[in-house]
Design a protein around this motif. Structure first.
Motif, PDB file in Angstrom:
ATOM      1  N   GLY A  72      16.495  41.884  -1.628  1.00 22.72           N
ATOM      2  CA  GLY A  72      17.067  42.944  -0.936  1.00 22.72           C
ATOM      3  C   GLY A  72      17.181  44.230  -2.066  1.00 22.72           C
ATOM      4  O   GLY A  72      16.477  44.620  -2.895  1.00 22.72           O
ATOM      5  N   GLU A  73      18.484  44.892  -1.707  1.00 24.00           N
ATOM      6  CA  GLU A  73      18.989  45.988  -2.623  1.00 24.00           C
ATOM      7  C   GLU A  73      19.741  45.614  -3.860  1.00 24.00           C
ATOM      8  O   GLU A  73      19.895  46.316  -4.833  1.00 24.00           O
ATOM      9  N   VAL A  74      19.607  43.995  -4.279  1.00 27.40           N
ATOM     10  CA  VAL A  74      20.301  43.626  -5.567  1.00 27.40           C
ATOM     11  C   VAL A  74      19.238  44.077  -6.570  1.00 27.40           C
ATOM     12  O   VAL A  74      18.165  43.780  -6.513  1.00 27.40           O
ATOM     13  N   ARG A  75      19.981  44.590  -7.738  1.00 24.12           N
ATOM     14  CA  ARG A  75      19.128  44.701  -8.847  1.00 24.12           C
ATOM     15  C   ARG A  75      19.389  43.745 -10.035  1.00 24.12           C
ATOM     16  O   ARG A  75      20.572  43.464 -10.180  1.00 24.12           O
TER      17      ARG A  75
ATOM     18  N   PRO B 172      15.695  30.717   1.271  1.00 23.72           N
ATOM     19  CA  PRO B 172      16.615  31.063   0.119  1.00 23.72           C
ATOM     20  C   PRO B 172      17.684  32.159   0.539  1.00 23.72           C
ATOM     21  O   PRO B 172      17.467  33.057   1.376  1.00 23.72           O
ATOM     22  N   ASP B 173      19.088  31.812  -0.058  1.00 25.19           N
ATOM     23  CA  ASP B 173      20.322  32.669   0.570  1.00 25.19           C
ATOM     24  C   ASP B 173      21.233  32.571  -0.298  1.00 25.19           C
ATOM     25  O   ASP B 173      21.935  31.446  -0.569  1.00 25.19           O
ATOM     26  N   PRO B 174      21.567  33.711  -1.112  1.00 25.06           N
ATOM     27  CA  PRO B 174      22.620  33.511  -2.113  1.00 25.06           C
ATOM     28  C   PRO B 174      23.917  33.148  -1.581  1.00 25.06           C
ATOM     29  O   PRO B 174      24.823  32.761  -1.922  1.00 25.06           O
ATOM     30  N   ALA B 175      24.038  33.448  -0.176  1.00 27.35           N
ATOM     31  CA  ALA B 175      25.258  33.126   0.543  1.00 27.35           C
ATOM     32  C   ALA B 175      25.585  31.441   0.284  1.00 27.35           C
ATOM     33  O   ALA B 175      26.566  31.041   0.353  1.00 27.35           O
ATOM     34  N   ASP B 176      24.443  30.761   0.350  1.00 24.60           N
ATOM     35  CA  ASP B 176      24.796  29.357   0.360  1.00 24.60           C
ATOM     36  C   ASP B 176      25.179  29.046  -1.328  1.00 24.60           C
ATOM     37  O   ASP B 176      25.693  27.893  -1.270  1.00 24.60           O
ATOM     38  N   VAL B 177      24.648  29.774  -1.929  1.00 32.58           N
ATOM     39  CA  VAL B 177      25.065  29.206  -3.554  1.00 32.58           C
ATOM     40  C   VAL B 177      26.343  29.676  -3.648  1.00 32.58           C
ATOM     41  O   VAL B 177      27.115  28.938  -4.139  1.00 32.58           O
TER      42      VAL B 177
ATOM     43  N   ARG C 184      11.756  46.087 -11.303  1.00 32.78           N
ATOM     44  CA  ARG C 184      11.790  47.276 -11.678  1.00 32.78           C
ATOM     45  C   ARG C 184      13.241  48.159 -11.035  1.00 32.78           C
ATOM     46  O   ARG C 184      13.827  47.663  -9.942  1.00 32.78           O
ATOM     47  N   ALA C 185      13.556  49.068 -11.414  1.00 26.90           N
ATOM     48  CA  ALA C 185      14.656  50.199 -10.914  1.00 26.90           C
ATOM     49  C   ALA C 185      14.704  50.407  -9.532  1.00 26.90           C
ATOM     50  O   ALA C 185      15.602  50.476  -8.907  1.00 26.90           O
ATOM     51  N   ASP C 186      13.392  50.595  -8.853  1.00 35.07           N
ATOM     52  CA  ASP C 186      13.315  50.832  -7.470  1.00 35.07           C
ATOM     53  C   ASP C 186      13.460  49.473  -6.644  1.00 35.07           C
ATOM     54  O   ASP C 186      13.023  49.540  -5.390  1.00 35.07           O
ATOM     55  N   GLY C 187      13.368  48.293  -7.429  1.00 33.81           N
ATOM     56  CA  GLY C 187      13.274  47.091  -6.681  1.00 33.81           C
ATOM     57  C   GLY C 187      12.263  46.234  -6.658  1.00 33.81           C
ATOM     58  O   GLY C 187      12.298  45.011  -6.336  1.00 33.81           O
ATOM     59  N   GLU C 188      11.084  46.846  -6.919  1.00 37.46           N
ATOM     60  CA  GLU C 188       9.744  46.179  -6.748  1.00 37.46           C
ATOM     61  C   GLU C 188       9.913  45.150  -7.777  1.00 37.46           C
ATOM     62  O   GLU C 188       9.987  45.204  -8.978  1.00 37.46           O
TER      63      GLU C 188
END
Length: 395
Positions: free
Chosen positions: A377-380, A61-66, A343-347
């Motif tokens: 990763g860090e994306v919410r 999975p890689d958003p860069a490929d999208v 969640r807001a903390d990424g979980e």
């Protein structure tokens, strides 16, 4: 001599779903284009859905490929098409989708926009509207890409506003640019380019033209038959009502499209009549047990009108909003068994609404949640259409 109608049971439908929707790990794809082709089109009303849905089905999975497929290679095209919904479809399929559904919708969008502007904006007539559209296209061609605000800076008429639903609690002031650009995009004159922010952003730059503009478009009846075949290959067996709902066609057009294919009537477990392609009547081998975390508006979750064979009706109030949009879902071997949220903390958190699958399912879901967290990763991500369970889990 009488011949009994072929039967495809619910277990067989779930096996097909896992394989053909690329959800079982041993069926995943290497590239985003393969995913879009497998599901016919990725829902694109929520920008995050395209990436989440594609990456759930990619081996790596890689958003860069999208983003590569959407913005660099332009092998995926966003179209306002089935059910007046925005989809990302493969560039080769785009002319079929445009002819079968997109062109009629574009015509309705234009008619609605003309009425909206001429009735709501003083001093506008068809001539002025045509001039503004021409100036907008010229400005975009000169710039190569531009946001709506940048185009409005060069074509001041785009800044004019219309009050929508005056006096109502939901009264809003809307710039004419929003409708004009939407129609120009629906007609294929412009397309959504790379967003200003990350892959969850809905603030797009616009670019001229579309990747499929020079490809021949089949006549609408042929296009509807071709799209029906593609749909049954990925989502069969499906009912006439499933096809009518997904495409947004009239019942007459749907029946004509089915009649133009070589689809075979089959009996489903609930006694209704389904349609399958003639080479899809034999049992399909089951993949290894699988779990998946799919986003809101995922094409699989929204793939059929009648969903009882993969979704317990008691779970609908938890997983859908009031407009019928499905939220993030948890799957086990072809069934929706729960929902998830970030969640807001990424979980990544989830709740199972059934204990079907037991500890094996729970472990597989946990592994998929970890896989999702590893590439997000860090994306919410907040779904555009919030559902009761998603709101609870994310709070």
């Amino acid at each position: 001599m009488s011949h009994s109608r072929p039967r495809i049971d619910t277990a067989g439908r779930r096996v097909r779903l896992g394989r053909r929707q690329l959800l079982a790990p041993d069926c995943r794809a290497a590239r985003t284009e393969e995913v879009a082709d497998a599901v016919v089109g990725l829902h694109a009303s929520d920008p995050a859905t395209v990436h989440l849905a594609a990456c759930a089905r990619l081996t790596v999975p890689d958003p860069a490929d999208v983003e590569r497929a959407l913005y660099t290679d332009r092998s995926l095209v966003r179209l306002l098409c089935m059910r007046r919904t925005l989809f990302a479809v493969g560039a080769q399929l785009a002319p079929v989708v445009a002819s079968s559904t997109g062109q009629a919708i574009a015509a309705k969008e234009r008619a609605g926009m003309i009425t909206w502007v001429l009735d709501g904006a003083p001093g506008w007539d068809r001539r002025r509207l045509a001039e503004v559209e021409a100036k907008t296209l010229a400005a975009l061609a000169a710039r190569g890409e531009a946001t709506a605000a940048e185009l409005a800076a060069e074509v001041p008429d785009l800044r004019e506003t219309i009050v929508v639903s005056p006096g109502k609690p939901y009264e809003a002031t809307v710039a004419v640019s929003s409708r004009i650009l939407r129609v120009l995009a629906a007609e294929g004159h412009i397309r959504r380019g790379r967003p200003r922010g990350g892959w969850t952003s809905s603030s797009f730059r616009w670019t001229p033209g579309t990747a499929f503009a020079d490809l021949p478009a089949p006549p609408a009846p042929e296009a509807r038959a071709a799209l029906t075949r593609r749909r049954l290959a990925s989502y069969g067996p499906a009912t006439v009502e499933d096809l009518k709902w997904w495409t947004g066609w009239t019942l007459t057009d749907t029946r004509r499209a089915v009649a133009a294919t070589d689809a075979v009537e089959v009996t489903l477990d609930d006694g209704t009549t389904g349609l399958a392609l003639p080479d899809d009547l034999e049992p399909v081998p089951a993949p290894e047990p699988w779990a998946a975390l799919l986003p809101g508006l995922d094409p699989t979750a929204m793939g059929w009108k009648a969903r009882d064979w993969y979704l317990d009706p008691d779970h609908v109030p938890h997983l859908f909003d009031r407009s019928g949009n499905i939220g993030p879902t948890v799957w086990w071997n072809g069934r929706i068994i729960g929902g998830w949220a970030q969640r807001a903390d990424g979980e990544i958190v989830w709740r199972l609404l059934t204990d079907d699958g037991g500890s094996e399912a729970s472990a597989a879901v946990a592994a998929e949640a970890a896989r999702l967290a590893s590439w997000v990763g860090e994306v919410r991500v907040t779904p555009r259409f919030r559902t009761p369970l998603e709101r609870k889990l994310s709070s």
